[in-house]
Write a protein that holds these residues in place. Structure first.
Motif, PDB file in Angstrom:
ATOM      1  N   GLN B 114       0.833  -1.201   0.000  1.00 47.35           N
ATOM      2  CA  GLN B 114       0.000   0.000   0.000  1.00 47.35           C
ATOM      3  C   GLN B 114       0.866   1.248   0.000  1.00 47.35           C
ATOM      4  OE1 GLN B 114      -2.967  -0.588  -1.025  1.00 47.35           O
ATOM      5  NE2 GLN B 114      -4.221   0.090   0.691  1.00 47.35           N
ATOM      6  N   PHE B 118       1.058   4.265  -2.975  1.00 52.13           N
ATOM      7  CA  PHE B 118       0.701   5.668  -2.804  1.00 52.13           C
ATOM      8  C   PHE B 118       1.906   6.590  -2.689  1.00 52.13           C
ATOM      9  CE2 PHE B 118      -3.758   5.335  -2.752  1.00 52.13           C
ATOM     10  CZ  PHE B 118      -4.107   4.157  -2.118  1.00 52.13           C
ATOM     11  N   ALA B 123      -0.343  11.723  -1.292  1.00 45.50           N
ATOM     12  CA  ALA B 123       0.344  12.135  -0.069  1.00 45.50           C
ATOM     13  C   ALA B 123      -0.500  11.857   1.166  1.00 45.50           C
ATOM     14  CB  ALA B 123       0.703  13.612  -0.149  1.00 45.50           C
ATOM     15  N   GLU B 124      -1.811  12.099   1.067  1.00 51.37           N
ATOM     16  CA  GLU B 124      -2.710  11.856   2.199  1.00 51.37           C
ATOM     17  C   GLU B 124      -2.694  10.389   2.614  1.00 51.37           C
ATOM     18  OE1 GLU B 124      -5.584  15.384   2.683  1.00 51.37           O
ATOM     19  OE2 GLU B 124      -5.420  13.471   3.739  1.00 51.37           O
ATOM     20  N   ASP B 131       2.030   7.122   9.257  1.00 47.36           N
ATOM     21  CA  ASP B 131       1.885   7.642  10.616  1.00 47.36           C
ATOM     22  C   ASP B 131       0.732   7.041  11.390  1.00 47.36           C
ATOM     23  OD1 ASP B 131       2.727  10.949   9.426  1.00 47.36           O
ATOM     24  OD2 ASP B 131       3.996   9.319  10.150  1.00 47.36           O
ATOM     25  N   GLN B 151      -4.728   4.844  17.359  1.00 49.28           N
ATOM     26  CA  GLN B 151      -4.344   4.576  18.749  1.00 49.28           C
ATOM     27  C   GLN B 151      -5.563   4.214  19.573  1.00 49.28           C
ATOM     28  OE1 GLN B 151      -1.384   4.127  19.977  1.00 49.28           O
ATOM     29  NE2 GLN B 151      -0.454   4.588  18.016  1.00 49.28           N
ATOM     30  N   ARG B 154      -6.539   0.738  18.799  1.00 51.58           N
ATOM     31  CA  ARG B 154      -5.579  -0.170  19.428  1.00 51.58           C
ATOM     32  C   ARG B 154      -5.872  -0.337  20.912  1.00 51.58           C
ATOM     33  NH1 ARG B 154      -0.876   1.186  22.088  1.00 51.58           N
ATOM     34  NH2 ARG B 154       0.663  -0.485  22.260  1.00 51.58           N
TER      35      ARG B 154
ATOM     36  N   PHE C  75       2.208  20.812   3.887  1.00 52.47           N
ATOM     37  CA  PHE C  75       2.652  19.940   2.813  1.00 52.47           C
ATOM     38  C   PHE C  75       3.963  20.478   2.263  1.00 52.47           C
ATOM     39  CE2 PHE C  75       2.102  16.888  -0.486  1.00 52.47           C
ATOM     40  CZ  PHE C  75       2.614  17.460  -1.625  1.00 52.47           C
ATOM     41  N   ASN C  80       7.341  16.288  -1.511  1.00 54.40           N
ATOM     42  CA  ASN C  80       6.121  15.636  -1.963  1.00 54.40           C
ATOM     43  C   ASN C  80       5.484  14.784  -0.869  1.00 54.40           C
ATOM     44  OD1 ASN C  80       4.156  15.122  -3.869  1.00 54.40           O
ATOM     45  ND2 ASN C  80       5.166  13.295  -4.637  1.00 54.40           N
ATOM     46  N   ARG C  81       5.433  15.341   0.331  1.00 53.26           N
ATOM     47  CA  ARG C  81       4.741  14.611   1.377  1.00 53.26           C
ATOM     48  C   ARG C  81       4.194  15.568   2.434  1.00 53.26           C
ATOM     49  NH1 ARG C  81       7.837  13.185   6.047  1.00 53.26           N
ATOM     50  NH2 ARG C  81       9.876  14.168   6.040  1.00 53.26           N
ATOM     51  N   ARG C  82       3.261  15.046   3.224  1.00 59.17           N
ATOM     52  CA  ARG C  82       2.687  15.841   4.304  1.00 59.17           C
ATOM     53  C   ARG C  82       3.729  15.969   5.401  1.00 59.17           C
ATOM     54  NH1 ARG C  82      -2.983  15.077   4.554  1.00 59.17           N
ATOM     55  NH2 ARG C  82      -2.991  16.373   6.411  1.00 59.17           N
ATOM     56  N   LYS C  84       4.767  16.767   9.482  1.00 60.48           N
ATOM     57  CA  LYS C  84       4.237  16.541  10.825  1.00 60.48           C
ATOM     58  C   LYS C  84       3.724  17.842  11.425  1.00 60.48           C
ATOM     59  CE  LYS C  84       3.933  13.412  13.951  1.00 60.48           C
ATOM     60  NZ  LYS C  84       3.472  12.108  13.701  1.00 60.48           N
ATOM     61  N   ASN C  96       2.821   5.538  25.654  1.00 61.96           N
ATOM     62  CA  ASN C  96       3.452   4.571  24.750  1.00 61.96           C
ATOM     63  C   ASN C  96       4.595   5.180  23.953  1.00 61.96           C
ATOM     64  OD1 ASN C  96       2.453   5.850  22.454  1.00 61.96           O
ATOM     65  ND2 ASN C  96       0.689   4.500  22.283  1.00 61.96           N
ATOM     66  N   TYR C 379      -4.491  -0.729  -7.400  1.00 57.47           N
ATOM     67  CA  TYR C 379      -5.665  -0.113  -6.781  1.00 57.47           C
ATOM     68  C   TYR C 379      -6.946  -0.853  -7.122  1.00 57.47           C
ATOM     69  CZ  TYR C 379      -2.130   3.522  -6.871  1.00 57.47           C
ATOM     70  OH  TYR C 379      -0.963   4.209  -6.746  1.00 57.47           O
TER      71      TYR C 379
END
Lengths: 467, 161, 417
Positions: B114, B118, B123-124, B131, B151, B154, C75, C80-82, C84, C96, C379
């Motif tokens: 997966q 992607f 990106a989403e 994450d 979480q 879980r 972004f 090319n990514r989101r 944090k 945890n 997909y």
């Protein structure tokens, strides 16, 4: 959290420094203890319980030993000491060696016991050794230990030295806990040390690491001599800059808070013998083994055969300390045998050999030792060594690619492994302006490059952190 | 002096015992295999927002994970309703603990597939898969969840054990 | 590093030595001068320490403050990514340990000027002789290339068996397959000197020899013949429209198409394309041009994605050109299934199993088929046989690039009966 993380340098550290500067002297130790506990708990907060138990246990043991020593109760003191040391070793042993022991048992008896894996507490090998040295020093009268649980806890968890040393005996820090005044001069010297250490780690160790990891991923049987040497040399330099960089950062950080920690490295690749190497590489570990294992076993004041046994015991344990694996054991034994050779057999002969030759020979012997250190199995180590000694052909085109890519970092690394840079820097700094200003620009450039490196390095982590 | 020694010795014993108990606690005891699968399944589903997913059957399990549903004592699968989604839930009750390794490998392979699909394109979804993905294997119970509140799912799953 | 804490000595008092009548050796003034020099040096060293300390503290405080003050980015176009976001506190995440990791990531990803730092690091590493960045090869003429991936043997065998079985189940269809080599296998003269890479062409041949009942279309010779030309993007792992056209013209005869006869109008639709390899490596030195090739034909068509009621009369998605992933101008990106219906009147329906390389290949195919059904198995969750039961397909084509195909696990699932 590691010293080379962006969050540490630009988050944790500035906050700690500001709080420290603003805190009145009476509470500075408490603040440092809280920061250190936070540092320890970062990422695995549940281990705080474990650390508090270990602190309570050893604090109590220390106070008992001090009281028993004064009242002369030898047997009881011995019992308390032995059980406490065993408990500390059990802590270390469980996390580090349970897996290895089970594997060996399974291999020998054909059983299939499985150990549930728990993440390693930060600085386990280092703080357990600090605890053991603390108890031993009390028992031998070198110190009375700490009456104050806070000071004791700070000694054990002091975050500059918690994760990866240096291992400092309590008497060396005792006076400092009572009196470690802040001075801009000491702060600056510490900052300088920290920046040098950070640069060693980010700019040198990580760059050499890229070469090493690319080369070590190739199957050892396919290596030509050029490849195999390149692999071993880049590892030797990478490990040195990684670990000595981390030690520099530790000393620097301690200096920023007004503490003085002993240096852990002294240009080890300039050693003229393997014995000297161990007085220049991971100095505090060698001192710990000498003080708490070798000398209690009788040291050098015994029959030569006993000296041999003592030395082999020390080096076996040194190897084991570095890792739970056959290769680490072999590496330890290898160094042990070399030291025995130098001490008991070659005593006079070494003096006759010119220094330059000795340095090169020692370096070669050490590099050969590192091959065991980074190989996964002894068989792999021997394969690599055989390739290094030309059993697989000299070189091929691909070797040229890696060699060219690694040439500049290796040269830079070799130059940085010599004292010239530091000596030059100190000399220039003594000459006032314009050198002072230039040195600031130099450090600024280093910091810029380090931030850039830290930004891109999400996967490089300090090698000794697994200890 | 003697009382001080006794106090200190007591502290030694208490702290040592606490440490040992704590280590045992960390190791965690194996959950009771008699817990009915439905309880665990409901617990996981309780915290999961099922929008954008569709229930999956044995064929989908085989297609997505290479696992055969008949091997297990219980299986629940929710996979993305739209093929450009990444939200997923898999709850399994193993017939035997020895299956754990195979199942974990299959789940990790699915997660990697997966992610590869992607990576660079969605990106989403990629962020969700990196994450907000959780894999939990306790005894004979297995949870794999990819969702915003993974979480919570879980925790709910672990509480049921 | 080893700066001893020498206590400050009192400054020596100035000695007024009366001029001696007789010449005498003068050790004391020399020693004084040495003392003064020593003092001066020590003071200079101490001053340097203080300055270094002040600089360090100022630097870390400033950078930390600036990073906190600047608004967080959601972004990163460069990566090319989101990115944090500010860590959300919860007792469970604290217990945890994930809360701490969130802070680590947050600090790194929202650091002021992140992209510039990464560029600086890349420049430094190149100065030190690095020829790769994050697994991407830094090649000549501004080219970035991915090393050929090692085939996942188990998955590859599964794919091959699935394809063979599929072809055996449907003997009435003409099944063809093309595995397109990646840039590192074709544009070899631009690679860094002596870089050791897998022989991808050999891997492709080895795979092809295991196919049964499938016509393997080898595009490598044609691509190699044109290796001096821009067959691949410099900053992206895809081939260019030109590269796709060369391949099309090479395999068209085998597909029963007279490809050479068609003429195309080429338009450059973007001149500032930065692809996946720029993001992966952090090297933003070059920009690519994306071209589209519109066949000079009367054939009209519309395309529809599965589940999307919209019917589009174009293969190109303008909106993508103002976004980050400009390659998505071809077909709007990856979709599980897309149907293209044309007025070609050839009586042929093509079922095309693809990855993103085929997105810019379709523009050459459509004039020759009444329908083209594109399926991206990554997909697509239904089965290929289902599609065949519902549609009357005449041709099947598998079009993949080697790196993706050699690690693909989805195709065998979709081809399962």
């Amino acid at each position: 959290m590691a010293f080379g993380d962006l969050f540490f340098v630009f988050g944790f550290l500035p906050v700690c420094l500001l709080l420290y500067i603003l805190t009145p002297g009476r509470f500075s130790n408490v603040l440092l203890l809280l920061c250190s506990l936070l540092f320890f708990a970062w990422g695995t907060p549940e281990y705080l319980v474990l650390m508090l138990c270990a602190l309570a246990f050893n604090y109590a043991a220390g106070r008992e030993l001090a009281a028993l020593r004064d009242s002369g109760k030898k047997v009881l003191s011995g019992a308390v000491f032995a059980t406490s040391v065993l408990a500390d070793l059990a802590l270390l042993g469980y996390w580090k060696y349970a897996g290895f022991v089970l594997e060996t048992v399974n291999a020998v008896f054909g059983t299939s016991f499985a150990a549930r894996e728990l993440p390693l507490p930060v600085g386990l090998s280092f703080f357990t050794f600090s605890l053991i040295s603390y108890l031993a020093d009390i028992r031998r009268g070198r110190t009375d230990g700490s009456k104050d649980p806070l000071t004791f806890s700070l000694y054990v968890t002091f975050f500059p030295k918690l994760a990866s040393g240096p291992i400092v005996p309590y008497p060396e820090m005792e006076a400092q806990f009572a009196h470690h005044p802040f001075s801009w001069r000491r702060f600056g010297a510490g900052a300088r040390c920290f920046l040098i250490g950070l640069s060693k780690k980010i700019l040198l160790a990580n760059t050499l690491g890229t070469t090493f990891y690319a080369l070590s991923a190739l199957p050892p049987e396919s290596l030509t001599a050029a490849f195999a040497w390149l692999c071993a040399l880049s590892y030797a330099l990478m490990l040195y800059f990684d670990f000595s960089g981390y030690s520099d950062m530790a000393v620097g950080l301690a200096g920023m808070f007004g503490f003085q920690l002993p240096k852990n490295f002294d240009y080890p690749y300039l050693s003229r013998s393997v014995s000297e190497f161990w007085r220049r590489w991971h100095i505090t570990l060698g001192a710990w083994f000498r003080e708490y294992v070798y000398i209690p076993l009788g040291g050098s004041r015994v029959h030569p055969f006993r000296i041999f046994l003592n030395l082999m015991a020390v080096w076996l344990l040194t190897g084991l300390w570095h890792g739970a694996g056959l290769t680490f054991l072999l590496w330890g034994i290898y160094h042990g045998l070399l030291v025995v050779l130098e001490k008991l057999v070659l005593k006079g002969v070494l003096e006759t050999i010119p220094n330059a030759v000795r340095v090169v020979l020692t370096f070669l012997l050490v590099v050969i030792g590192w091959v065991f250190f980074f190989s996964a199995t002894p068989a792999e180590a021997f394969t690599r060594l055989s390739r290094m000694f030309f059993l697989g052909g000299v070189a091929d085109g691909a070797a040229a690619y890696y060699a060219l890519g690694a040439l500049r970092p290796l040269l830079l690394g070799a130059a940085a492994a010599l004292p010239v840079g530091a000596r030059l820097g100190r000399e220039l700094a003594r000459r006032g302006q314009p050198w002072t200003l230039l040195s600031i620009f130099y450090f600024a450039a280093l910091l810029l490059l380090c931030v850039a490196g830290m930004m891109n390095d999400t996967y490089s982590s300090f090698l000794y952190a697994q200890f | 002096m003697k009382s001080k020694l006794i106090l200190l010795e007591a502290l030694r014993w208490v702290s040592a015992s606490l440490a040992v108990l704590f280590i045992l606690f960390l190791l965690g005891s194996t959950p009771d295999p008699e817990i009915p699968f439905e309880t665990v399944e409901q617990a996981a589903l309780a915290r999961l927002d099922l929008s954008e997913t569709q229930p999956g059957d044995a064929t989908m399990l085989r297609r997505l994970y290479g696992l055969s549903a008949s091997d297990f004592a219980g299986m629940t699968l929710y996979y993305p309703a739209s093929n450009m989604g990444a939200k997923e839930l898999l709850v399994l009750k193993l017939a035997d603990e020895s299956q754990a390794d195979t199942v974990e490998a299959a789940i990790r392979a699915r997660l990697q597939t997966q992610r590869d699909s992607f990576d660079g394109y969605g990106a989403e979804q990629f962020a969700l898969l990196t994450d907000h993905a959780v894999v939990e294997i306790r005894g004979v119970y297995v949870l794999f969840a990819v969702c915003e509140n993974e979480q919570a799912v879980r925790e709910s799953f672990l509480n049921a054990l | 590093m080893e700066q001893p804490n020498r206590p400050r000595r009192a400054a020596p008092s100035v000695r007024n030595a009366p001029a001696p009548a007789a010449p005498r050796p003068q050790p004391r003034p020399v020693r004084d001068a040495r003392e003064t020099r020593k003092q001066a040096r020590l003071r200079a060293l101490q001053r340097q320490s203080v300055w270094t300390g002040a600089f360090f503290l100022a630097a870390i405080l400033t950078l930390a403050a600036v990073s906190l003050a600047l608004p967080d980015r959601d972004f990163s176009p460069a990566e090319n990514r989101r990115l944090k976001q500010f860590p959300v506190f919860s007792v469970s995440s604290l217990l945890n340990g994930s809360y701490f990791n969130d802070w680590n990531s947050y600090a790194a990803e929202q650091f002021a000027g992140r992209d510039r730092w990464i560029t600086l690091d890349l420049a430094f590493r190149r100065l030190l002789g690095a020829k790769e960045a994050n697994g991407v090869l830094l090649c000549r003429d501004g080219y970035l290339m991915e090393p050929p991936a090692a085939p996942d043997t188990a998955a590859l065998e599964k794919s091959r068996d699935a394809i063979n079985a599929f072809a055996a189940r449907h003997p009435e269809l003409s099944v063809s397959m093309a595995v397109v080599p990646n840039a590192a296998a074709i544009l070899t003269d631009r690679l860094p000197e002596n870089v050791p890479l897998r022989d991808q062409l050999a891997d492709i041949s080895a795979f092809a020899s295991g196919l049964e009942g499938v016509q393997f279309l080898d595009v490598s010779p044609a691509l190699l013949a044109h290796s001096g030309e821009p067959l691949y993007y410099k900053t992206d792992h895809h081939w260019t429209t030109y590269g796709a056209r060369i391949a099309f013209e090479a395999i068209a005869p085998a597909l029963g198409i007279d490809g050479a006869a068609m003429g195309y109008d080429t338009y450059a639709v973007s001149a500032d394309f930065e692809g996946t390899l720029a993001a992966k490596s952090g090297c933003h030195d070059t920009l690519d041009v994306i071209e589209i090739a519109v066949p000079r034909t009367d054939v009209l068509f519309y395309r529809a994605d599965e589940g999307d009621p919209a019917r589009l009369a174009t293969l190109y998605d303008d909106a993508s050109l103002s976004g980050n992933d400009k390659y998505a101008v071809f077909l709007g990106g990856n979709a599980p299934r897309t149907d293209i219906t044309t007025t070609a009147g050839t009586g042929r329906t093509l079922l095309l199993f693809k990855d993103s390389y085929a997105n810019c290949f379709v523009q050459f195919l459509y004039p020759y088929f009444d329908r083209i059904i594109l399926i991206d198995p990554r997909y697509y969750y239904a089965s290929a046989d289902d599609v065949l039961r519902r549609e009357s397909v005449t041709d099947v084509l598998f079009l993949y690039n080697a790196n993706t195909f050699f690690t693909d696990r989805s195709l065998s699932e979709v081809l399962a009966p």
